[in-house]
Scaffold this active site. Structure first.
Site, PDB file in Angstrom:
ATOM      1  N   LYS A  76     -17.595   2.295 -70.961  1.00  0.00           N
ATOM      2  CA  LYS A  76     -16.229   2.798 -71.151  1.00  0.00           C
ATOM      3  C   LYS A  76     -15.389   2.270 -69.994  1.00  0.00           C
ATOM      4  O   LYS A  76     -15.857   2.253 -68.841  1.00  0.00           O
ATOM      5  CB  LYS A  76     -16.255   4.325 -71.173  1.00  0.00           C
ATOM      6  N   SER A 151     -11.911  10.746 -76.106  1.00  0.00           N
ATOM      7  CA  SER A 151     -11.294   9.544 -75.594  1.00  0.00           C
ATOM      8  C   SER A 151     -12.221   8.334 -75.590  1.00  0.00           C
ATOM      9  O   SER A 151     -11.758   7.208 -75.401  1.00  0.00           O
ATOM     10  CB  SER A 151     -10.807   9.804 -74.165  1.00  0.00           C
ATOM     11  N   SER A 175     -15.087  14.314 -75.052  1.00  0.00           N
ATOM     12  CA  SER A 175     -14.906  12.882 -75.347  1.00  0.00           C
ATOM     13  C   SER A 175     -16.167  12.067 -75.559  1.00  0.00           C
ATOM     14  O   SER A 175     -16.078  10.890 -75.906  1.00  0.00           O
ATOM     15  CB  SER A 175     -14.083  12.227 -74.250  1.00  0.00           C
TER      16      SER A 175
HETATM   17  N1  GLN Z   1      -9.321  15.828 -75.949  1.00  0.00           N
HETATM   18  C1  GLN Z   1      -9.503  16.328 -74.616  1.00  0.00           C
HETATM   19  C2  GLN Z   1      -8.326  15.975 -73.749  1.00  0.00           C
HETATM   20  O1  GLN Z   1      -7.495  15.232 -74.197  1.00  0.00           O
HETATM   21  C3  GLN Z   1     -10.793  15.833 -74.018  1.00  0.00           C
HETATM   22  C4  GLN Z   1     -10.720  14.460 -73.505  1.00  0.00           C
HETATM   23  C5  GLN Z   1     -11.963  14.059 -72.750  1.00  0.00           C
HETATM   24  O2  GLN Z   1     -13.007  14.671 -72.889  1.00  0.00           O
HETATM   25  N2  GLN Z   1     -11.806  13.051 -71.905  1.00  0.00           N
HETATM   26  O3  GLN Z   1      -8.215  16.430 -72.645  1.00  0.00           O
END
Ligand code: GLN
Length: 483
Positions: A76, A151, A175
């Site tokens: 990532k 994400s 995410s």
């Molecule tokens: N959807 C959540 C956020 O936008 C989690 C994102 C993540 O785990 N990086 O904060």
């Protein structure tokens, strides 16, 4: 060749059926051919990959072995990679070449993993759809009109499309698990402190945790083995021995106590997903597990608490991106204040700016007690709910998401609608607990995930349950048409 799992690749390499170099070339060609449809990579690292593959082949020829020796993966794009662009999905870091490797990157490279590239992601890991990336949205290989989740949407889409067997990802509020659910993968968010955050660009430091995304629990065990462990460079890393995760896969589930929270089956859950979750429960009962209804009474407060704490930490973490030390700098600033304002205004996208504003507001002198402190108290209550539940059960099971992957753009005008989709995943981050999502079936041709949560450092238990489930089901073996 591209259909092989990490475990199959490890066996094939050990048996000299093919070399890491051959496999790497096949996958790089596949990425070049298919990724334009998906947009799952921000950067490809072909030269590095071939060099690492040749080195891994040489190490094997010299008698070395190891499940990751010569295994192709991707990171990532928030894991720092020395000399390679590390963008975090943002214009702000579009020109940033990290001066060092993240601990996770260094550990996997030392184990012989081959880095094919850096995967697309929501900007600074903020999002659930991979649509906030400066590099454009990622498409879900199961239906190109739908999002892959976020994400870590790039890692998920790439693995689901068989462009590579596994990838690293991070989970601040879901995410790893949510994109796993949306793309029919297995994804594990480890206990907070299990995997080093050093060199992992911070979103919300008290919630962020790196982990593996792969097709099977067996492969998650292999990748996690290479990622986990104490790191003196990360002050929240925990010095706890790392068990042999692959060895934990084969335990019997006889007598395993599975807790199913009654709050999980509320009105917001798609009834077709509820049915698939009940099917997975039946499957685990057949394997000897005992089901018990439990309660997590403070779950309803978790989303508001998370969406105060995460932006608060983000506003602080992202203050370093000021156009001075690194990252994007605006053209012809008039003075210092203009430099800050325009560099940040032009470098960050709208979702990131929204979170910085919310976070700065929640932390400001007059509002700290009303928002941030209150959210921290809720965080403790959420944790206490879990501690009470784990006195009675070994695992908690439920849906990973209330709905399957939505259409691209469907939630763009309403950020709160997207935040609500995180209801099942964020509690594990607030409490620091490990969680895993695994394939449980399909709704309208789109994958559905079942989530398992376990007590601290019981990643082996999660992998064990998921592996036994996968030995008896075939959801995880389904391949999206066209890939
Ligand atoms: N959807 C959540 C956020 O936008 C989690 C994102 C993540 O785990 N990086 O904060």
């Amino acid at each position: 060749m591209h259909q092989m799992t990490l475990a199959e690749i490890a066996r094939g390499l050990a048996d000299k059926k093919f070399s890491s170099e051959e496999l790497t070339k096949v996958l790089l060609a596949r990425i070049a051919q298919l990724d334009p449809q998906l947009n799952s990579f921000i950067s490809l690292t072909e030269d590095l990959a071939l060099q690492q593959a040749k080195a891994a082949d040489a190490r094997r020829a010299n008698g070395e072995s190891g499940a990751l020796l010569g295994a192709p993966i991707a990171h990532k794009d928030l894991f720092c990679t020395q000399g390679i662009r590390t963008s975090c999905g943002s214009k702000m870091l579009d020109n940033f070449k990290a001066p060092y490797d993240a601990t996770v990157v260094a550990k996997l490279a030392a184990a012989g993993a081959v880095t094919l590239g850096k995967t697309n992601m929501d900007e600074f890991a903020m999002g659930s759809a991979n649509e906030s990336s400066y590099y454009g949205a990622v498409k879900n290989p199961w239906n190109l009109e739908h999002v892959p989740g976020g994400s870590s949407g790039g890692s998920a889409a790439a693995v689901a499309a068989r462009l590579l067997p596994a990838a690293t990802a991070t989970d601040t509020g879901g995410s790893i698990r949510q994109p796993a659910a949306f793309t029919n993968l297995t994804g594990l968010k480890p206990t907070y402190g299990r995997v080093s955050r050093w060199g992992m660009i911070a979103y919300a430091s008290s919630l962020d945790q790196g982990g593996p995304l792969a097709r099977t629990a067996e492969d998650c065990a292999i990748l996690l083995q290479g990622m986990a462990g104490f790191d003196a460079n990360d002050s929240t890393s925990i010095d706890e021995p790392v068990p042999d995760y692959s060895a934990s896969l084969n335990g019997s589930l006889q007598g395993l106590r599975i807790g199913v929270p009654k709050e999980y089956f509320s009105a917001g859950l798609d009834p077709r997903i509820a049915e698939l979750i009940h099917n997975s429960i039946k499957e685990l009962e057949k394997l000897g597990a005992v089901i018990k209804e439990i309660s997590l009474p403070n779950m309803q407060h978790a989303i508001p608490a998370y969406y105060v704490i995460a932006p608060a930490e983000a506003s602080s973490n992202l203050s370093r991106f000021d156009g001075v030390r690194f990252g994007y700098r605006c053209e012809d600033p008039k003075n210092l204040i203009d430099l800050y304002k325009r560099s940040r205004g032009e470098g960050f996208g709208p979702e990131v700016q929204r979170r910085i504003m919310v976070g700065a507001y929640a932390l400001s002198a007059g509002y700290y007690d009303a928002y941030y402190l209150k959210a921290q108290k809720i965080r403790r209550l959420v944790k206490n709910d879990f501690m009470a539940a784990f006195n009675e059960v070994d695992i908690i099971l439920g849906p990973t998401t209330p709905n399957p992957a939505w259409k691209l753009g469907a939630k763009n005008s309403d950020p709160v609608a997207a935040y609500l989709e995180d209801v099942y995943t964020i509690t594990a981050n607030l409490a620091g607990l490990p969680g895993l999502s695994m394939p449980a079936g399909f709704v309208d041709g789109l994958p559905v995930g079942v989530q398992l949560l376990a007590p601290y450092f019981q990643e082996g238990r999660l992998l064990n349950v998921a592996h036994q489930y996968q030995l008896n089901t075939d959801w995880h073996t389904r391949t999206p048409t066209g890939f």
